[in-house]
Motif scaffolding. Structure first.
Motif, PDB file in Angstrom:
ATOM      1  N   UNK A   1      -7.416   8.686  11.808  1.00 11.28           N
ATOM      2  CA  UNK A   1      -7.360   7.510  10.940  1.00 11.28           C
ATOM      3  C   UNK A   1      -6.860   7.985   9.572  1.00 11.28           C
ATOM      4  N   UNK A   2      -5.528   8.050   9.370  1.00  8.88           N
ATOM      5  CA  UNK A   2      -4.987   8.612   8.119  1.00  8.88           C
ATOM      6  C   UNK A   2      -5.137   7.662   6.943  1.00  8.88           C
ATOM      7  N   UNK A   3      -5.331   8.236   5.777  1.00  8.80           N
ATOM      8  CA  UNK A   3      -5.473   7.482   4.529  1.00  8.80           C
ATOM      9  C   UNK A   3      -4.679   8.187   3.440  1.00  8.80           C
ATOM     10  N   UNK A   4      -3.854   7.411   2.752  1.00 11.62           N
ATOM     11  CA  UNK A   4      -3.102   7.931   1.609  1.00 11.62           C
ATOM     12  C   UNK A   4      -3.676   7.359   0.324  1.00 11.62           C
ATOM     13  N   UNK A   5      -3.201   7.869  -0.789  1.00 11.98           N
ATOM     14  CA  UNK A   5      -3.664   7.362  -2.080  1.00 11.98           C
ATOM     15  C   UNK A   5      -3.354   5.882  -2.230  1.00 11.98           C
ATOM     16  N   UNK A   6      -2.268   5.416  -1.575  1.00 12.36           N
ATOM     17  CA  UNK A   6      -1.855   4.022  -1.692  1.00 12.36           C
ATOM     18  C   UNK A   6      -2.318   3.191  -0.493  1.00 12.36           C
TER      19      UNK A   6
ATOM     20  N   UNK B   1       6.863   7.161   2.935  1.00 16.60           N
ATOM     21  CA  UNK B   1       5.575   7.346   2.249  1.00 16.60           C
ATOM     22  C   UNK B   1       5.720   7.857   0.829  1.00 16.60           C
ATOM     23  N   UNK B   2       6.718   8.702   0.571  1.00 16.78           N
ATOM     24  CA  UNK B   2       6.914   9.189  -0.787  1.00 16.78           C
ATOM     25  C   UNK B   2       7.304   8.070  -1.736  1.00 16.78           C
ATOM     26  N   UNK B   3       8.149   7.158  -1.286  1.00 21.13           N
ATOM     27  CA  UNK B   3       8.560   6.002  -2.090  1.00 21.13           C
ATOM     28  C   UNK B   3       7.375   5.080  -2.337  1.00 21.13           C
ATOM     29  N   UNK B   4       6.570   4.835  -1.313  1.00 25.22           N
ATOM     30  CA  UNK B   4       5.405   3.977  -1.476  1.00 25.22           C
ATOM     31  C   UNK B   4       4.397   4.606  -2.434  1.00 25.22           C
ATOM     32  N   UNK B   5       4.226   5.914  -2.344  1.00 28.44           N
ATOM     33  CA  UNK B   5       3.335   6.590  -3.287  1.00 28.44           C
ATOM     34  C   UNK B   5       3.826   6.461  -4.707  1.00 28.44           C
ATOM     35  N   UNK B   6       5.150   6.509  -4.879  1.00 32.91           N
ATOM     36  CA  UNK B   6       5.724   6.343  -6.218  1.00 32.91           C
ATOM     37  C   UNK B   6       5.473   4.935  -6.740  1.00 32.91           C
ATOM     38  N   UNK B   7       5.672   3.924  -5.885  1.00 30.54           N
ATOM     39  CA  UNK B   7       5.432   2.550  -6.317  1.00 30.54           C
ATOM     40  C   UNK B   7       3.979   2.341  -6.727  1.00 30.54           C
TER      41      UNK B   7
ATOM     42  N   UNK C   1      11.849   2.059 -11.062  1.00 28.21           N
ATOM     43  CA  UNK C   1      13.201   2.511 -10.741  1.00 28.21           C
ATOM     44  C   UNK C   1      13.632   3.621 -11.694  1.00 28.21           C
ATOM     45  N   UNK C   2      13.374   3.440 -12.990  1.00 25.27           N
ATOM     46  CA  UNK C   2      13.740   4.468 -13.962  1.00 25.27           C
ATOM     47  C   UNK C   2      13.021   5.784 -13.672  1.00 25.27           C
ATOM     48  N   UNK C   3      11.736   5.689 -13.369  1.00 27.78           N
ATOM     49  CA  UNK C   3      10.967   6.911 -13.091  1.00 27.78           C
ATOM     50  C   UNK C   3      11.441   7.572 -11.787  1.00 27.78           C
ATOM     51  N   UNK C   4      11.825   6.756 -10.819  1.00 21.16           N
ATOM     52  CA  UNK C   4      12.305   7.313  -9.557  1.00 21.16           C
ATOM     53  C   UNK C   4      13.624   8.066  -9.755  1.00 21.16           C
ATOM     54  N   UNK C   5      14.543   7.492 -10.493  1.00 22.33           N
ATOM     55  CA  UNK C   5      15.823   8.152 -10.727  1.00 22.33           C
ATOM     56  C   UNK C   5      15.635   9.448 -11.516  1.00 22.33           C
ATOM     57  N   UNK C   6      14.636   9.475 -12.401  1.00 18.93           N
ATOM     58  CA  UNK C   6      14.357  10.714 -13.119  1.00 18.93           C
ATOM     59  C   UNK C   6      13.872  11.803 -12.165  1.00 18.93           C
ATOM     60  N   UNK C   7      13.011  11.434 -11.209  1.00 18.67           N
ATOM     61  CA  UNK C   7      12.578  12.407 -10.200  1.00 18.67           C
ATOM     62  C   UNK C   7      13.759  12.903  -9.377  1.00 18.67           C
TER      63      UNK C   7
ATOM     64  N   UNK D   1       8.822  13.237   1.701  1.00 20.04           N
ATOM     65  CA  UNK D   1       7.997  14.170   0.933  1.00 20.04           C
ATOM     66  C   UNK D   1       7.254  15.161   1.804  1.00 20.04           C
ATOM     67  N   UNK D   2       6.763  16.208   1.164  1.00 21.68           N
ATOM     68  CA  UNK D   2       6.043  17.278   1.857  1.00 21.68           C
ATOM     69  C   UNK D   2       4.650  17.454   1.271  1.00 21.68           C
ATOM     70  N   UNK D   3       4.001  16.348   0.915  1.00 24.95           N
ATOM     71  CA  UNK D   3       2.667  16.421   0.327  1.00 24.95           C
ATOM     72  C   UNK D   3       1.639  16.711   1.416  1.00 24.95           C
ATOM     73  N   UNK D   4       0.772  17.685   1.174  1.00 23.93           N
ATOM     74  CA  UNK D   4      -0.330  18.016   2.078  1.00 23.93           C
ATOM     75  C   UNK D   4      -1.637  17.800   1.348  1.00 23.93           C
TER      76      UNK D   4
END
Length: 844
Positions: free
Chosen positions: A77-82, A314-320, A328-334, A401-404
């Motif tokens: 049962x996986x759970x992410x921050x979002x 998942x990386x995009x959703x975590x960013x949102x 969008x501005x913060x994403x382009x900076x990354x 993403x490669x978040x563990x």
């Protein structure tokens, strides 16, 4: 029971792993302030919920449930921050509000999964039997397993029976109803981007409960049209949720919030009797299950598992979720940062233009905010100059993403997992989701310990690391590994716990068990090699007894030859790692003696397939004998390696001269003798001449050629020895037309293994005719030489100009300096040599 009612429990229907849903849940909980929170999840994990507040708990994480007697049967049962469930869990724990899981217990769901798998196998067998008998039609394949979702949706005219066989996608139905062809894009526009970009979270405002009421109404309409939508286990799960909800209302009152998948809201809202719900749960299969927290990864969130809400980004959703302000501005900076790290020329101007283009695309496409599709198009156009390479890199590094995640040490775990964690800390070998290369020097104690741990885990079936070829060194003191920790390895660790409580004891027990149950001699020798690599001294005696017994009873020379290389490598590893390899060395010598005796008769009378297989055994034995001879020379200096190698050379000579042996093996034996310097000058030419004589069948002669010059290095032999090339060329031109069609595929297979440059050189030599494929000085006396060459010798055809002695003399002072020789001891110019000398004929 509706989202807007205060007299009844608050039902918050969500999409699992949705940042917009997570923000909306947080806003709704803040507004409603419930006295208890119920979450869709396994009730066995209730005692583990307080760990969510532990400072060492970092999502993504997952609840792992496995069968105690069969750890391989597990569920996540996986759970992410979002994830809305994670947000609700943290909200309740931070405020001291009681929180419970209300889904079907893992003890039932794991047992039901096993029953469903058995039923599916029986059904498939029946359908196969009916199909073979010609009685059954083509069956429609449906998605199986909890959490999987089929994209197909029954059309309006499809009858109920057909609809029941298809697992519908609620988001797909709603998206198509709204005129969208992509459910993900519809969900982003309606939910994920609500309030994003201005700092306001989704659902925040005058009424944070309104979105849930609208979503509940939409799901109610879908449930009326499609029933359970092919989600066969859902009625049972929902019956259990209703029972748990009644229990919570008696304990905490009606001021309760329920966070669950939006699909379940209509079922929880409808009236049902306790008797009816209990009847659905009656007689369910059950197993003993254990639950714990394990780390998860974003890459695993992109797959359909657990909750069945696999997300592609998942990386995009975590960013949102983490950047509601100017996403969008913060994403382009990354993105710019990642591309700069990979040496892409990306400036601030690129970032500004990419943001403008993404927002412009969103406006043209009628979207409330630039989404991932617009961002990807802008990155490709502005930062990648139209190339897909930067977009692919960003997709792998950021979009997925490669978040563990991390789990605290206080979380329950099997003893083997705790011992593995201690070893990882002691060896400073931290698990990571990103694949990385690890170089080990076995002469260092820490690196040797890391190697032992990785090899022991591989023996236990836990492939955290995969050995690979080192790019910097080929020494036996070097090892190179590719490491990547996957969440499924936690299940493998639990499964391996049956062998022992520590990595060492478990690997030892499993190795001993495999030695007893090994099916072939090669398996036992491979196991002996793995035991030495993993340094399992207690398992090695058991493996050696099994090896000796099988070697004494096995009379198949192919099996013996197949087992010898691994055994010889084990002897070498014993020397490298400081372990006693005397017993292994004696067994290897005895095995080699039996191969020497049995190989010649075993090679007689073989067909083409048997000859090809025996050729592989011949090559492997040759390499093993060479290595074993070196090891023997080190342990017995008085004997050296001459006796062992000379005996092997005798075996090869016997094979190369026997007419009953297939040409493929005779040619290979001659080639191995030539490589070892065991053939006299001209002997290889004589053997080839005999093999290509008119009395030899063309197919057998072609096999001899394949054995002699086959492989990647065979072409260079023909390039540097024109006599052998001339023999091959002359034989090929004399093959009768009737036999040529049989010979051609064999030759094509042989020469296709050569590099293109080698094939081109051979073609040029053959094109120039007999004068180019002979070493007769008279034939090459008239070879052209570029103007300006010194008093050099004529070039061999196809090999460029001859030696220019004036230019060669200019290099000699530097060579003497490098070699440390006295310049007075040698003349300034090389002495004259005959035109057909070795120096002239050197063609490397």
């Amino acid at each position: 029971m509706t989202a807007g009612s205060t007299a009844e429990p608050l039902l918050l229907g969500v999409r699992h792993h949705g940042p917009g849903s997570a923000r909306a849940v947080r806003a709704a909980l803040e507004q409603a302030a419930p006295g208890a929170v119920l979450i869709e999840g396994p009730p066995e994990a209730d005692e583990l919920l307080p760990l969510a507040l532990h400072p060492d708990m970092r999502p993504p994480v997952a609840l792992l449930a496995h069968v105690l007697d069969d750890p391989g049967r597990a569920a996540f049962w996986p759970l992410a921050e979002f994830s809305p469930e994670w947000v609700a869990l943290r909200w309740a724990l931070e405020r001291g509000v009681p929180v419970r899981f209300i889904d079907l217990p893992a003890a039932h769901s794991l047992a039901m999964t096993a029953e469903e798998e058995k039923t599916e196998r029986e059904k498939a067998e029946r359908e196969k039997a009916e199909g073979e008998a010609g009685e059954g039609g083509e069956a429609e394949e449906t998605a199986a397993g909890e959490g999987s979702t089929a994209s197909a949706v029954p059309a309006d005219e499809t009858d109920a029976a057909d609809a029941a066989d298809v697992r519908i996608d609620p988001l797909g139905v709603l998206a198509r109803t709204a005129g969208y062809d992509d459910p993900e894009r519809w969900w982003e526009d309606v939910v994920e981007h609500r309030g994003a970009g201005s700092g306001a979270g989704s659902g925040e405002g005058a009424d944070a409960l309104a979105p849930f009421a609208a979503l509940a109404e939409a799901m109610g309409a879908l449930r009326e049209a499609y029933g359970d939508g092919g989600h066969g286990r859902d009625p049972v799960r929902e019956a259990h949720m209703r029972l748990r909800l009644r229990d919570a209302r008696r304990e905490f009152g009606d001021n309760i919030a329920v966070v669950c998948g939006a699909w379940h809201v209509p079922a929880l809202a409808r009236r049902s009797t306790v008797t009816a719900d209990r009847q659905l749960l009656k007689g369910l299969p059950k197993v003993k299950a254990a639950v714990t927290w394990v780390p998860w990864t974003h890459r695993r969130l992109s797959r359909r598992s657990g909750y069945g809400a696999g997300i592609a980004s998942p990386g995009w959703y975590g960013h949102l979720f983490s950047s509601p302000d100017r996403p969008v501005e913060r994403w382009m900076t990354k993105v710019a940062g990642v591309l700069r790290d990979e040496d892409y020329a990306v400036s601030s101007a690129h970032v500004i233009e990419a943001v403008r283009l993404a927002e412009g695309l969103a406006t043209v496409r009628g979207r409330p905010l630039a989404g991932l599709a617009e961002a990807d198009d802008a990155i490709r156009a502005v930062m990648g100059d139209g190339s897909d390479a930067p977009s692919l890199l960003i997709h792998d590094r950021l979009v997925v993403g490669e978040v563990l995640g991390e789990v605290p040490e206080d979380a329950p775990a099997v003893p083997l997992q705790r011992d593995l964690a201690r070893s990882q800390r002691a060896l400073r070998l931290k698990p990571q989701a990103l694949e990385r290369e690890l170089e080990l020097d076995l002469r260092k104690e820490t690196d040797a310990g890391r190697s032992r741990l990785l090899h022991r885990l591989r023996l236990l079936g836990i492939p955290w690391g995969e050995p690979t070829r080192s790019r910097g060194s080929t020494g036996t003191f070097r090892e190179t590994w590719l490491l990547r920790w996957e969440p499924e390895l936690s299940v493998r660790v639990a499964e391996a716990g049956i062998w022992g409580t520590t990595v060492l004891s478990a690997a030892t027990a499993k190795a001993a068990s495999e030695a007893v149950g090994a099916a072939s001699l090669a398996e036992v020798t491979a196991l002996a090699e793995r035991c030495l690599l993993a340094e399992l001294p207690d398992a090695l005696p058991v493996v050696m007894r099994a090896l000796s017994d099988r070697a004494a009873l096995d009379a198949d020379v192919g099996h013996l030859a197949q087992a010898l290389p691994a055994l010889v490598r084990s002897v070498r590893y014993g020397d490298v790692r400081g372990t006693d390899g005397a017993v292994l060395r004696e067994v290897a010598l005895g095995l080699a003696e039996r191969v020497f005796v049995g190989l010649p008769p075993a090679c007689a009378g073989l067909d083409d397939d048997g000859a090809a297989e025996m050729r592989g055994h011949l090559d492997a034995t040759h390499q093993a004998v060479g290595l074993l001879g070196q090891l023997e020379a080190g342990t017995r200096p008085e004997d050296g390696a001459s006796e062992l190698r000379s005996r092997w050379a005798g075996v090869l000579r016997a094979l190369s001269g026997r007419d009953a042996v297939p040409g493929l093996i005779r040619g290979r034996a001659a080639r191995l003798l030539l490589d070892d310097g065991q053939l006299d000058d001209g002997e290889a030419e004589r053997l080839m001449g005999l093999a290509l004589s008119p009395g030899t069948p063309p197919a057998d002669a072609a096999g001899w050629i394949e054995g002699f010059v086959g492989g990647g290095d065979g072409g260079m032999l023909l390039v540097h020895d024109e006599r052998l090339l001339a023999l091959v060329d002359g034989w090929l031109t004399s093959v009768p037309d009737a036999a040529f069609t049989d010979v051609l595929p064999l030759l094509r297979r042989t020469f296709a293994e050569y590099e293109s440059g080698v094939r081109r050189t051979l073609g040029e030599l053959v094109r120039r005719g007999p004068a180019a494929t002979t070493r007769d000085p008279a034939a090459v006396a008239g070879a052209s030489r570029p103007s300006g060459a010194g008093s050099g010798e004529a070039a061999a055809p196809g090999f460029g100009p001859g030696l220019d002695r004036d230019r060669a003399a200019a290099v000699l002072p530097t060579l003497r300096l490098l070699l440390g020789t006295d310049q007075d001891d040698a003349p300034d110019r090389p002495t004259a040599r005959r035109p057909d000398s070795d120096l002239t004929g050197a063609r490397t």
